[in-house]
Design a protein around this motif. Structure first.
Motif, PDB file in Angstrom:
ATOM      1  N   GLN A   1       8.959   8.590  -0.060  1.00 31.94           N
ATOM      2  CA  GLN A   1       7.963   7.678   0.472  1.00 31.94           C
ATOM      3  C   GLN A   1       6.574   8.215   0.190  1.00 31.94           C
ATOM      4  O   GLN A   1       6.377   9.415  -0.010  1.00 31.94           O
ATOM      5  CB  GLN A   1       8.157   7.446   1.966  1.00 31.94           C
ATOM      6  N   GLY A   2       5.617   7.284   0.161  1.00 36.74           N
ATOM      7  CA  GLY A   2       4.238   7.667  -0.112  1.00 36.74           C
ATOM      8  C   GLY A   2       3.441   6.464  -0.558  1.00 36.74           C
ATOM      9  O   GLY A   2       3.898   5.312  -0.456  1.00 36.74           O
ATOM     10  N   ALA A   3       2.231   6.713  -1.062  1.00 37.75           N
ATOM     11  CA  ALA A   3       1.389   5.633  -1.572  1.00 37.75           C
ATOM     12  C   ALA A   3       2.087   4.942  -2.739  1.00 37.75           C
ATOM     13  O   ALA A   3       2.731   5.596  -3.562  1.00 37.75           O
ATOM     14  CB  ALA A   3       0.036   6.191  -2.016  1.00 37.75           C
TER      15      ALA A   3
ATOM     16  N   ASN B   1       0.831  -1.205   0.000  1.00 36.25           N
ATOM     17  CA  ASN B   1       0.000   0.000   0.000  1.00 36.25           C
ATOM     18  C   ASN B   1       0.862   1.251   0.000  1.00 36.25           C
ATOM     19  O   ASN B   1       0.531   2.248  -0.645  1.00 36.25           O
ATOM     20  CB  ASN B   1      -0.901   0.028   1.239  1.00 36.25           C
ATOM     21  N   THR B   2       1.968   1.176   0.740  1.00 29.55           N
ATOM     22  CA  THR B   2       2.868   2.315   0.903  1.00 29.55           C
ATOM     23  C   THR B   2       4.288   1.874   0.585  1.00 29.55           C
ATOM     24  O   THR B   2       4.663   0.736   0.850  1.00 29.55           O
ATOM     25  CB  THR B   2       2.807   2.844   2.350  1.00 29.55           C
ATOM     26  N   ILE B   3       5.071   2.778  -0.009  1.00 30.59           N
ATOM     27  CA  ILE B   3       6.449   2.483  -0.372  1.00 30.59           C
ATOM     28  C   ILE B   3       7.384   3.476   0.314  1.00 30.59           C
ATOM     29  O   ILE B   3       7.135   4.682   0.328  1.00 30.59           O
ATOM     30  CB  ILE B   3       6.652   2.573  -1.900  1.00 30.59           C
ATOM     31  N   VAL B   4       8.481   2.933   0.881  1.00 26.05           N
ATOM     32  CA  VAL B   4       9.575   3.743   1.415  1.00 26.05           C
ATOM     33  C   VAL B   4      10.816   3.400   0.599  1.00 26.05           C
ATOM     34  O   VAL B   4      11.214   2.240   0.545  1.00 26.05           O
ATOM     35  CB  VAL B   4       9.814   3.447   2.910  1.00 26.05           C
ATOM     36  N   VAL B   5      11.408   4.395  -0.054  1.00 20.98           N
ATOM     37  CA  VAL B   5      12.592   4.174  -0.889  1.00 20.98           C
ATOM     38  C   VAL B   5      13.823   4.629  -0.121  1.00 20.98           C
ATOM     39  O   VAL B   5      13.879   5.768   0.356  1.00 20.98           O
ATOM     40  CB  VAL B   5      12.500   4.947  -2.220  1.00 20.98           C
TER      41      VAL B   5
END
Length: 544
Positions: free
Chosen positions: A505-507, A492-496
């Motif tokens: 980061q975000g959806a 659902n959410t990504i952290v790079v």
């Protein structure tokens, strides 16, 4: 136009491989294919399809007491390697045929330097002097694009990164300019940028030397990037062959269509979860290895100023290259590693100051990449699943009932509780590892590269399993991965992360479909076949 016979480097003709003593049914049956100069042939299939066994037969590396070739011929430049003496097989290896294995850390000798191991190939197969061999090794290290080759020459395998170790293995394989290179899953455990570099390197060296390449893999993304022709295998049988375009765009057999369609799409599928309660909140997390000296700082900052949240029922993915710090963050959250600073708030309580971690362990569970190494080989599946429950005071009968129910949740029958880990396939072992974590009914599940070593069909099943468990239990999942296709399907959410920092980061639908940062865009572009929709057998346009 018919290709002249002189250009055929490898010809596998009706090869059958059986166990020793012979079983009821050979494990590889009547396999035939040719590989020509400068051509890349990819052998694809699920685990147990026989693709690696076939490549080992070409190298003459089948275990003598377990497997045997019972029929057919394997011609290398017209010479049948099955009829060659052991001395002749040793001559052919490295000089005419070489192999790159999946895991360079196990392929390399840990007590010898990289330079010494490449030099050994020249020492055994040439009459060059020590000085000439050294210059040739250094030149080869430059050809595989390694930095500071003098330092690399003197380094031991543990002092190199995964990508550097794989380049050393490639250098060993190609230094004698073999006619045929066999590559068995050489990029499976690498992040997308390192994988792209390795694939480009193999292609570059192949074009220079006109080497024929047999590439064994389960990753159709990689196949689409490098293959000239494809051989599809299933349970020892050759299912289908064709050019790369034919197999990817118009597979004829149902099995091939299923394999290709199992490749996850890069198009984000999951939407953000509602504003559910926060299960995990990481605030300004820092992890420093080593200590700052009075005059010299010898420490390494592996993670700095890391902040993100995971809500109830949410799957948050942390992506990045090897060394980006994503596994360090996961281990800090689990308190397998002590943070150097910041806060880790689990269900409203900061767990960083805790010294007694036993109460916290029940609420956070960890799934490792390799289930075979994380499961105790001397314990039955039932004992492994019940161990945590018994440690937290549950009675044995109730623990057994709960373990059996959890096995059903991961689509395994309760009857397997009396079996041992070695009696299961890789995908089944990963299901068991998931069950062992879920049986504790944790609030947070941490999955660290939990599907990276699985073939595409098993990977699809395990990803679906995560979704089902999340839907049934409302569990939150912190999902560590280098595979952007997997992240697109489940998160659902990504952290790079890059170099220990969060760069974006975000959806998931925003980060992967319209990245703001150049680094995120480079990760997406490095993913194999970013513009191909495998599930619909056609190219797809991406608005980036």
């Amino acid at each position: 136009m018919t290709t002249p016979p002189s250009q055929v480097v490898l010809s596998v003709e009706d090869v059958t491989i059986d166990t020793r003593p012979a079983g009821r049914k050979p494990i590889v049956r009547n396999i035939s294919f040719d590989v020509r100069e400068g051509e890349t042939l990819c052998i694809v299939g699920e685990s147990g399809s026989g693709k690696s066994v076939t490549s080992m037969a070409v190298m003459g590396l089948l275990p003598k007491d377990a497997l045997q070739v019972t029929g057919g011929r394997i011609l290398l430049d017209g010479e049948d390697v099955l009829q060659a003496t052991p001395a002749r097989i040793r001559e052919l290896r490295a000089q005419k045929v070489a192999m790159v294995f999946q895991e360079p850390m196990t392929a390399l000798n840990p007590v010898k330097t990289a330079g010494a191991q490449i030099d050994e190939v020249l020492r055994l197969h040439t009459n060059l002097s020590a000085a000439e061999r050294r210059q040739k090794v250094l030149h080869m290290l430059e050809r595989v694009h390694l930095p500071d080759v003098e330092r690399i020459y003197k380094s031991y395998p543990h002092q190199l990164s995964g990508g550097q170790r794989q380049r050393i293995v490639i250098a060993m394989a190609l230094i004698l300019r073999p006619r045929l290179l066999l590559a068995d899953e050489p990029t499976t455990a690498l992040d997308v940028t390192t994988q792209k570099q390795i694939l480009r390197l193999i292609k570059e060296l192949q074009e220079e030397e006109k080497t024929a390449v047999v590439f064994v893999t389960h990753d159709f993304g990689v196949v689409s990037e490098i293959a000239d022709r494809i051989v599809v295998m299933n349970r020892g049988d050759l299912v289908e062959t064709g050019t790369c375009a034919e197999i990817l765009s118009n597979p004829r057999q149902d099995y091939t269509r299923m394999l290709v369609a199992s490749v996850p799409s890069l198009i984000p599928r999951c939407v953000p979860v509602p504003a559910n309660p926060k299960v995990l909140e990481v605030v300004a997390l820092e992890k420093r290895y080593g200590k700052k000296g009075l005059y010299r700082d010898r420490s390494v900052l592996a993670a700095q100023n890391i902040s993100f949240t995971v809500r109830k029922g949410e799957i948050t993915g942390i992506i990045g290259e090897s060394g980006s710090g994503k596994s360090t963050v996961a281990r800090c959250v689990m308190r397998l590693t002590d943070p150097s600073g910041g806060a880790i708030v689990l269900n409203g309580h900061d767990i960083v100051p805790l010294r007694n971690l036993r109460p916290m362990r029940q609420h956070v569970q960890y799934i490792f990449q390799d289930p075979y190494r994380s499961l105790n080989p001397r314990r039955t599946i039932g004992q492994s699943l019940m161990e945590g429950l018994l440690n937290y005071g549950l009675r044995e009968t109730e623990a057994a009932r709960k373990a059996a129910a959890t096995l059903e949740l991961v689509n395994l029958p309760a009857e397997v509780m009396n079996r041992y880990p070695h009696q299961f396939s890789g995908g089944q072992r990963q299901r068991i590892a998931i069950a062992r974590a879920v049986v504790m009914e944790p609030d947070l599940l941490i999955a660290d590269e939990a599907v990276s070593a699985l073939d595409v069909t098993v990977q699809a099943q395990v990803l679906q399993l995560f979704e089902e468990i999340r839907a049934r239990t409302g569990i939150s999942i912190l999902f560590i991965t280098h595979d952007l296709r997997v992240a697109a399907q489940i998160c659902n959410t990504i952290v790079v992360m890059q170099d220990g920092r969060i760069v974006e980061q975000g959806a998931a639908r925003d980060v992967l479909a319209a990245p703001v940062q150049a680094y995120t865009r480079s990760l997406i572009d490095a993913a194999p076949a970013p513009d191909w929709d495998f599930q619909n057998f056609r190219p797809v346009s991406r608005a980036l």
